[in-house]
Motif scaffolding. Sequence first.
Motif, short mmCIF file in Angstrom:
data_model
loop_
_atom_site.label_atom_id
_atom_site.label_comp_id
_atom_site.label_asym_id
_atom_site.label_seq_id
_atom_site.Cartn_x
_atom_site.Cartn_y
_atom_site.Cartn_z
N CYS A 14 0.85 -1.18 0.00
CA CYS A 14 0.00 0.00 0.00
C CYS A 14 0.89 1.24 0.00
O CYS A 14 1.90 1.28 0.70
N ILE A 15 0.55 2.22 -0.81
CA ILE A 15 1.21 3.53 -0.77
C ILE A 15 0.18 4.53 -0.27
O ILE A 15 -0.86 4.74 -0.91
N VAL A 16 0.47 5.12 0.88
CA VAL A 16 -0.44 6.06 1.52
C VAL A 16 0.00 7.48 1.21
O VAL A 16 1.14 7.87 1.49
N LEU A 17 -0.90 8.25 0.61
CA LEU A 17 -0.68 9.68 0.33
C LEU A 17 -1.78 10.48 1.03
O LEU A 17 -2.76 9.90 1.52
N PRO A 18 -1.66 11.78 1.09
CA PRO A 18 -2.69 12.57 1.79
C PRO A 18 -4.09 12.40 1.21
O PRO A 18 -5.07 12.38 1.96
N GLY A 19 -4.20 12.25 -0.10
CA GLY A 19 -5.53 12.20 -0.71
C GLY A 19 -5.95 10.85 -1.21
O GLY A 19 -7.13 10.67 -1.57
N VAL A 20 -5.05 9.88 -1.26
CA VAL A 20 -5.38 8.56 -1.79
C VAL A 20 -4.42 7.55 -1.17
O VAL A 20 -3.27 7.86 -0.86
N ALA A 21 -4.93 6.33 -0.99
CA ALA A 21 -4.10 5.22 -0.50
C ALA A 21 -4.32 4.05 -1.44
O ALA A 21 -5.41 3.46 -1.48
N GLY A 22 -3.32 3.72 -2.23
CA GLY A 22 -3.44 2.66 -3.22
C GLY A 22 -3.00 1.32 -2.66
O GLY A 22 -1.91 1.21 -2.11
N VAL A 23 -3.85 0.31 -2.78
CA VAL A 23 -3.50 -1.06 -2.41
C VAL A 23 -3.18 -1.80 -3.71
O VAL A 23 -4.06 -2.03 -4.54
N PHE A 24 -1.91 -2.15 -3.90
CA PHE A 24 -1.43 -2.76 -5.13
C PHE A 24 -1.51 -4.28 -5.00
O PHE A 24 -0.86 -4.87 -4.13
N VAL A 25 -2.30 -4.92 -5.87
CA VAL A 25 -2.46 -6.37 -5.84
C VAL A 25 -2.36 -6.93 -7.25
O VAL A 25 -2.75 -6.28 -8.22
N ASP A 26 -1.84 -8.15 -7.34
CA ASP A 26 -1.73 -8.79 -8.65
C ASP A 26 -2.99 -9.59 -8.95
O ASP A 26 -3.97 -9.57 -8.19
N GLY A 27 -2.97 -10.31 -10.09
CA GLY A 27 -4.17 -10.96 -10.59
C GLY A 27 -4.75 -12.01 -9.68
O GLY A 27 -5.94 -12.33 -9.77
N ARG A 28 -3.96 -12.56 -8.75
CA ARG A 28 -4.47 -13.58 -7.85
C ARG A 28 -5.46 -13.01 -6.84
O ARG A 28 -6.27 -13.75 -6.27
N TYR A 29 -5.38 -11.70 -6.60
CA TYR A 29 -6.08 -11.14 -5.45
C TYR A 29 -7.11 -10.06 -5.80
O TYR A 29 -7.62 -9.39 -4.91
N ARG A 30 -7.40 -9.87 -7.07
CA ARG A 30 -8.27 -8.75 -7.45
C ARG A 30 -9.73 -8.98 -7.08
O ARG A 30 -10.48 -8.02 -6.92
N THR A 31 -10.11 -10.23 -6.95
CA THR A 31 -11.45 -10.50 -6.42
C THR A 31 -11.43 -10.44 -4.90
O THR A 31 -12.33 -9.85 -4.28
N GLN A 32 -10.41 -10.99 -4.30
CA GLN A 32 -10.30 -11.02 -2.84
C GLN A 32 -10.25 -9.62 -2.23
O GLN A 32 -10.86 -9.36 -1.19
N VAL A 33 -9.53 -8.70 -2.86
CA VAL A 33 -9.36 -7.37 -2.29
C VAL A 33 -10.70 -6.65 -2.16
O VAL A 33 -10.88 -5.80 -1.27
N LYS A 34 -11.64 -6.99 -2.99
CA LYS A 34 -12.95 -6.32 -2.95
C LYS A 34 -13.71 -6.64 -1.67
O LYS A 34 -14.55 -5.85 -1.24
N THR A 35 -13.44 -7.81 -1.09
CA THR A 35 -14.16 -8.21 0.11
C THR A 35 -13.40 -7.91 1.39
O THR A 35 -13.99 -7.88 2.47
N GLU A 36 -12.09 -7.68 1.29
CA GLU A 36 -11.28 -7.51 2.49
C GLU A 36 -10.91 -6.06 2.79
O GLU A 36 -10.48 -5.76 3.90
N VAL A 37 -11.04 -5.19 1.82
CA VAL A 37 -10.57 -3.81 1.98
C VAL A 37 -11.74 -2.85 1.75
O VAL A 37 -12.57 -3.05 0.85
N ASP A 38 -11.81 -1.81 2.59
CA ASP A 38 -12.82 -0.76 2.41
C ASP A 38 -12.40 0.10 1.23
O ASP A 38 -11.54 0.98 1.35
N LEU A 39 -12.99 -0.14 0.07
CA LEU A 39 -12.58 0.56 -1.14
C LEU A 39 -13.15 1.97 -1.23
O LEU A 39 -12.90 2.67 -2.22
N ALA A 40 -13.87 2.39 -0.20
CA ALA A 40 -14.22 3.81 -0.09
C ALA A 40 -13.07 4.60 0.50
O ALA A 40 -12.94 5.81 0.26
#
Length: 603
Positions: free
Chosen positions: A66-92
């Motif tokens: 994850c790269i945390v900036l003042p206005g955005v925090a990007g969670v970088f995931v590869d193809g194995r986890y793009r479905t999983q990240v939707k359920t584990e991370v608050d994408l708001a």
Amino acid sequence: MFQSFETTSRPDQGPPRLAALRAELARAGLDGFIVPRADAHQGEYVAPADQRLGWLTGFTGSAGFCIVLPGVAGVFVDGRYRTQVKTEVDLAAFASVNWPETKPGEWLRRELPQGGRIGFDPWLHTAREIADLRLALEGSGVELCPAGNPVDRIWTDRPAQPLGPVRIQPMEFAGETAADKRVRIGADLAKAGQSAAVLTLPDSISWLLNIRGSDIERNPVVQAFAILRHNGQVTLFIAPEKLSDAVRDHLGPDVTFGPPTAFAPALRTLKGPVRVDDRTAPLAVTRELEEAGIAVTAAPDPCLQPKATKNPAEIAGMEAAHLRDGAAMVEFLAWLDAETPKGGLTEIDVVQRLEAFRRATNALQEISFETICGTGPNGAVIHYRVTRATNRPLRPGEVVVIDSGGQYLDGTTDITRTVAVGDGVDPDARAAFTRVLQGMIAVSRLRWPKGIAGAHLDSVARQALWLAGQDYDHGTGHGVGCYLSVHEGPQRLSRTGDVPFEPGMILSNEPGYYREGAFGIRIENLILVEEAPPLPGGDAHRQMLRFRTLTWVPIDRRLIDGDMLTGPERAWLDAYHAEVAARIGPRVSDAAHAWLAAATAPL
């Protein structure tokens, strides 16, 4: 039970923790911070005390940052986890970023057009990683700043570091004494003109010293740092509570000890040149040496290649482990086929019963990773981990993906089978299963000239899928350790695999296909690289290699569209099933033997 089913992800805690981290960064005068999955040892698997990424974001996958900036925090995931990240991370609160398609350098340039100071913990990133990122940021005004870890300052209930006791790996399974390994690899350092090598990978240290541990769940490795000198002597930096008198005696007088806190100061006392793997060692190691004026040679960890090329005792142990594990799997699959028509089974029931069959061998030390058991749409989550909240019943007409393995004193197993639940399976799923099987067979039948790496062979597994406009977003295979980590480098069967295969290397062969919201498919055997015998009319001067299968468990014939297979593919499958019946039949109960006879009948 080794496996639990509690929900470990806390997406609801992400926003307040993110706010606290941003406040801490403002106090430190930083515009952002990089939070990786890694720990100071740079292994794939980390202890609870080092799960900073999961604590901050809720994401529990084995790779990402994850790269945390003042206005955005990007969670970088590869193809194995793009479905999983939707359920584990608050994408708001966090933004999911497709990596490696989007590189961190280009993302930072876009999100910080005016530049800024980005902090990172030099103990949690390799020298190569930071060098590549600095290069990508040249001229952007974005500055990378080594810093103390702000996550640790706000993580008030952080768990303690593990103190698992060290165990001796018996010579009958290791095949070479630790003293001989130390002298052999030390001689390689001397030949290269290097005075010492710094070792930070737990599996390298565990292999070199013929020790095992329990610091990391599912992986019998010892967390420590080590300095190997050209004369074969080693200094091991490890919590003294982990060491018994028997282990100290096993290691002998040429292995000395210090606490982990003495590691960084000891680096400054070395004489160069010192070998450091810039792909696996923390940048902090290189910084300590260079600040002390010690010459550093960037070169691979000297244990990686010897560890990957298994000796005869290790190969024999892996073969024995796979026969034992194969029998447990056959007992399990026979039980599963008998129980599914009754209804009522859930994913957790399946996981628990499979572990029970492995435990019944009386040889299981641990499972080699959290069993992946996903039925229906859960199977499309590539690294799905069932919890009580996600637990789904097995329903007729679905397919269930079961990816599992065991840790035994003589070897590590990893196998995936996709199984039909009753009749009425979607024809698309059967067609995709057959294409995946064609890819697995294609890899199994390969012969290739020595010097070829995984990147050259990966596409062979995908050809049938590509012809149908399909693919999968993970590598085809990873290296596997011998009663060590189930994921082992440097060999890999993937688009990024650049290490030539050598006899003795063991890899997985696991193509797959995943349709989000519908089903997942994966078929996996472990395979051993060995020399291929010459063929009539072949080039006499050209050394050829091939794979030999280690896994002996039936493949679900109900999911195969036989009309799609070629003659050689059908012949391979029938021969494989005949071998499974011959090797595993004498090892199972009468009921399982009857099931096995039907499951391995010619196609």
